[in-house]
Design an enzyme around this catalytic site. Sequence first.
Site, PDB file in Angstrom:
ATOM      1  CB  SER A 242      -0.866   0.033   1.255  1.00 27.68           C
ATOM      2  OG  SER A 242      -1.558   1.263   1.356  1.00 27.68           O
TER       3      SER A 242
ATOM      4  CE1 TYR B 274      -3.964  -1.728   5.660  1.00 28.99           C
ATOM      5  CE2 TYR B 274      -3.501   0.535   4.990  1.00 28.99           C
ATOM      6  CZ  TYR B 274      -3.807  -0.785   4.660  1.00 28.99           C
ATOM      7  OH  TYR B 274      -3.937  -1.164   3.333  1.00 28.99           O
TER       8      TYR B 274
END
Length: 256
Positions: free
Chosen positions: A140, A153
Amino acid sequence: MSKIVFITGASSGFGKACAEKFASNGYKLILNARRIERLEEIRVDLKSRFNSEVELAPFDVRDQQAVMAAIDKLPAEWKNVDILVNNAGLAVGRDYFEEADLDDWNRMVDTNVKGFMYVAKAISMLMAKRKTGHIINLGSIAGKQVYEKGNVYCATKFAVDALNQAMRIDLLRHGIKVTAIHPGAAETEFSSVRFKGDETTAKSVYTGLEALSAMDVADVIYYTSTLPAHVCINDLVVTCTRQADAMYYNREPATK
Ligand SMILES: NC(=O)c1ccc[n+]([C@@H]2O[C@H](COP(=O)([O-])OP(=O)(O)OC[C@H]3O[C@@H](n4cnc5c(N)ncnc54)[C@H](OP(=O)(O)O)[C@@H]3O)[C@@H](O)[C@H]2O)c1
């Protein structure tokens, strides 16, 4: 002979779009996720549209024994996995560090890091035996740059970035390609999961953007898998045009 692609997190978003993309190009598919009824629907759909051969592997990537057993139990001809799209993952919650929920953190670490590792390990063992294969890891933009309230995250996706580099090095001697794809904001079920079903907040993530679609990302993944044998994309960041990095967005109304 058709190539085999193993896709984790295939019941939604990027994984589901990859299933369609690879199926439409004649690949055989092994599809993983927890929601088996969704996988069944996808199998029926891909069979009717593309006459695809689809094997289901419905397990929770966090369950080490289930991962190893499911991959071990694959019929012999399905063990010749050519491509792994190591995609299952999630964000849960978006809170300041000191206010965050430990259960949310555990779910993210267990899924995005440990589950990710279990699947990659099991499939890389099969690929190493055959001295061929391509592992495509979903990182990501959050694994390149930390943002406010992204804490754990982001940390899990930094771990994916590190593991991707590690796999690229350790699997080099087997001729296995390893690629990380790091998308920016993409409109899937991701934000709905992150904000625990709060659809208003989930939708606000994409306000003013033409965010990436799941198929945009699947197209990029597919592209990296179709390059000549001697060419490997190691690391690829992809965002929509209105996103420059993990924090800078242009949400102004379009002028034309
Ligand atoms: N959308 C974005 O903006 C974005 C940006 C960058 C990176 N990513 C990453 O891209 C990947 C896919 O996200 P997405 O946007 O496609 O989200 P999504 O639409 O929510 O899909 C996530 C998929 O992961 C599966 N999954 C979650 N936990 C699992 C578990 N424990 N075991 C097996 N499967 C599991 C889900 O299936 P079940 O619930 O049926 O198990 C679902 O198929 C994730 O790794 C995410 O972190 C997303």
